[in-house]
Each structure stands twice: as C-alpha cells, then as structure tokens.
Design an enzyme around this catalytic site. Structure first.
Site: not given
Length: 489
Positions: A77, A146
């Site tokens: 991400d 994350e």
C-alpha cells in the site's frame, strides 16, 4: 527522460509498472492482482493468506541449494495524499511521475509518489526475475495495509514464509542500515456537541492554514516543522482571549493519521465590530509564524474569507474545550534516544481533526511513538489524560510493537561488509523512529534475524515525496551484493 529509461532498467521498469496500479491503504486488490499476475508470467510460485498478503518463492540457483533462505519484504500500500483541491482518484488513477535532475517525483508535485514502498516491491520482484544473481532459496513477502495499521504484518498467515533471515526494503536513507524501530499507538478523543443557532450579531469567516510542509510523523518529527492544526488552534485561542468568545461552526484538518498535518481550516464567527481586527490579527500572526519557522517552512499560506453566517454552530462550551485541548495537547519530540545519538526516542503527533454534524462529534486523532514500550504507554496515557480533562471520550488502539536493535545480527555484519566492499565506507547502523513491520514479524517468529534498508526518499507521505535516482542504483547493488555474499558462505 522517463523512469523506464533510468538505470538499472530492471528495477526502474518494474517500479514504473507499479506506479500505474492503484494501491491506497486498505484497497490493495489491484496491486495484489498485479503481483499474482507477475508471478504467473515469470513462473514464480505464489500464494496469499486470509488477510491478503502475497508470498512468492524461487528455488536456489544450481549449487546453492544448501544456503539459508532469505526473505525480501515490502508492503503493497501507499499513502494517498495530494495537494488541494483534490483531483486525483487514488482508487483508479495511475501516478504521474517525472524525472527532475537527480530526483523522481510526481508531476507538479500533485500527489504522493508511492516510492514508499513501491521501490521495495520493485527491488524484490527484480531480484526474483534476475537470472544473473547467484542465490540460495529466496522468498518475497508483500504485506497489506502497512501505512494505516500494519494489518498485514499483524495477521500474517501460517506458513507464508519459512526463512529466518529477513531483509525489510522499506527504509528511506541510502548508506544507512536500520536494525530497530519505534513502537506506536493511536489515541483518539471524541467530543460530543450540541447545535446552537449562530449568533445574529457575528460576522463569519473561513480561515485556512495551508501548504505547511507536513511529512511523516515518525521520520520527519525531529525536523521542527509546523503542525497546521496546532497553528490553527493557537490563533483561535488568541481570538478567545481577545474577544471573550467566538462562534465555531466547524473545524477540520490533517491528511492521514501518520502524517504531520499540512492543512487546517475553521469556520469562525466574531463580533461584527471585530472583523477588521480579526483580519489584522491574522496578518500579524502570519508574519510571526513566518519568522518563527524561517528556514523550515517556506510555502505556507493563511487566508481569511468572509462567508455568510451558517444556521448552526457548535455549542460554545464544547467548541472552547476542543480549541483549548488542541492548543494545549503535547505534540512533537518528547525525548531523544539515550542508546543512539541523534535519534528520537519518544514523540506524539496531533494528526487529524474532523467535525461531523450527523453524529454531532468532533474527533481528534493522535499517534504516539517510542523505542521504549514503557515510554510509549506513558505518553499515550498523558494524551489520554488531556482528552479526559477536556471532556472527551477516549479510544486507544492495540498499537504495534517496537523492534529492539541487535548489533550482533549475522545479516547486519554481511550487509555492512557488502556496503564497504562496494563503496569503501561503513554505512551508518542505527534505529528508526518511524514504525516498521519487523516488530510484528518477531512476534510470529522470535528467531528472525532482520535489517532494513532502502534508497533515499524525501518528504514521504506528502505530495513533495521524491526519490533520489543515484541512490536507487546503490540500493540495488547493495541488495544484490548481500544476496550473493550469503550464497557464497
């Protein structure tokens, strides 16, 4: 020149492909599909777990079958941040990159670049497909979410990786190797408010504080940058003192929970006979902030726009408590590390404020970080106390663990020797105040030996995010050298 033309072409070409795939946090479906298609195209074994992480594996090159398994790890991400007004759809639009001298950033600095951690993904995929590298068994792990909760690392599926040596490719300073990181926790205060009729004899304005530099609330917290929400609260607090009372219809600001806020806004009413004084006061305040942050901030703007009076405002008691809380709440560096010179040990950041008239709530989101678990919980409890004293309801997440440095790490010694052989200098071995997923991996496997490294990135989590082109080549050479040295043992 486009980024596909940069050297090494293999890693830059894959990074270019990644920039075309939307991947905001918690919406990693398209990048997961890209990774699985990539694995299929290159005949690489791949699997996923229930949370959405992807793992790949390639077997050792001939003669290296007995070498230990290395795990290359990055997260899928990216932080979806952009300049205002918002025009980029991070769920559908590709990132527009430009080469600018020795740096890569987005076109006109409109959005985050996604080098955090797209370049880590690109490096891992490049290694798996480069037939010139002699290596033992290699695994690559790509985790989800994350940036907003370390969700993938916390919920890693059983059997996703087998190696006991992990290279985290998510750091942002070339010539540095990280062997530890801070743990973190979020503390959120919610103020319930009632609606009141806007005072008839007040003039209303929209005050905007925009284009402060912001930055990563872990990596950049020590740079002394202004927090736009704190700047706004400071000014409104002065208005309370000057006028006795003000009316507030809404207050909002910040970009993401792990970002130092660069923008903040308030709809405020003051007695009609004070409107010119308010304008003068804001001009003086803007000059004061410019002087205080000279050399640190250079693009901020403070504007005052006259608007029609709203029908409703936040009840006076709650509005004042919110401003007082924002003004007084601790923010920035709390303590420096005693173990590693120059590193922040403990910090806290006021990241987001929102006003919701449907729920009649004003929500303040803060985050605390520390290399010491005891101090992490100490500063989080202090923020909790400030919220409760101001009359807010408080929530705290589970947080995430820190990663305690191990200077006797075997892979650290290899990585240091590899860098010395390549470039003739010893890299700085230190810890990171920003959070990494490594602490969570240790919870699942206490035997893991880990380091983190990467190319030089600047202003991550902001639209000014940039990646240093020469550092990418040095990062790539270092990664390959480490893998080959492990295989040669």
């Amino acid at each position: 020149m486009t980024i596909k033309e940069l050297e090494p072409k293999l890693i830059w070409g894959i990074f270019d492909e990644i920039t075309k795939v939307p991947r905001p946090s918690k919406k990693e479906g398209k990048i997961r599909e890209f990774l699985l298609d990539f694995a299929k195209k290159h005949n690489i074994a791949a699997k996923t777990d229930a949370i959405g992480n992807v793992a790949m594996r390639v077997e050792a090159t001939p003669g290296k079958e007995g070498v230990e398994t290395l795990v290359l790890q990055a997260h899928m991400d990216m932080v979806p941040n952009q300049t205002k007004p918002a025009t980029h759809n991070f769920e559908t639009d590709p990132i527009q990159t430009v080469v600018d001298g020795e740096w890569v950033h987005t076109k006109d600095f409109k959005t985050t670049l996604g080098a955090d951690n797209g370049i880590g993904m690109a490096a891992a995929l490049a290694v798996l497909t480069d037939k010139t590298i002699a290596h033992g068994p290699l695994e690559a792990l790509f985790t989800v979410d994350e940036e907003t909760g370390l969700t993938g690392a916390k919920n890693l599926g059983d059997g996703m990786i087998s190696g006991n040596t992990l290279l985290n490719l998510d750091s942002e300073d070339e010539a540095q190797i990280f062997l530890g990181c801070a743990g973190g926790i979020d503390t959120i205060g919610t103020f319930d408010f009632k609606e009141e009729a806007a005072p008839a004899d007040y003039q209303f304005f929209r005050i905007s504080m925009m284009h402060f530099r912001g930055g990563h609330s872990g990596a950049d917290i020590h740079l002394g940058r202004a927090n736009a929400l704190k700047m706004l609260a400071r000014f409104v607090f002065d208005c309370y003192r000057a006028y006795g009372n003000v009316a507030i219809a809404d207050i909002v600001g910040g970009e993401l929970r792990n970002v130092i806020p660069g923008n903040a806004f308030v709809t405020i009413g003051v007695p009609a006979d004070k409107k010119e004084d308010l304008r003068t006061r804001l001009n003086h305040y803007s000059a004061t902030v410019e002087l205080e942050y000279d050399g640190i901030e250079n693009a901020q703007r403070m504007t005052l726009e006259t608007i029609d009076a709203p029908e409703k405002v936040i009840d006076a008691d709650t509005a004042k408590r919110v401003i007082m809380c924002m003004h007084s709440i601790q923010c920035g560096v709390i303590a420096m590390s005693r173990a590693i010179e120059g590193m922040v040990s403990t910090s806290t950041n006021l990241a987001l404020v929102s006003t919701d008239y449907d729920k009649h709530e004003i929500v303040l989101t803060t985050s605390q970080r520390s290399e010491e678990e005891s101090r992490k919980f100490y500063i989080a409890s202090a923020i909790l106390s400030e919220f409760e004293l101001a009359g807010a309801r408080v929530e705290q997440g589970d947080g995430y663990p820190g990663w305690t440095p191990n200077r006797n790490s075997a892979i650290l010694k290899v990585a240091v020797k590899a860098y010395e052989d390549l470039y003739g200098i010893t890299p700085l071995c230190t810890s990171l105040h920003a959070g990494l997923e490594c602490g969570n991996f240790l919870v699942n496997n206490p035997k893991l030996d880990m380091i983190s490294f990467g190319p030089t990135l600047r202003d991550v989590h902001t639209p000014k995010e940039s990646m240093h082109i020469p550092a990418v080549e040095k990062f790539w050479n270092h990664l390959v050298k480490i893998i080959e040295m492990v295989a040669a043992k």
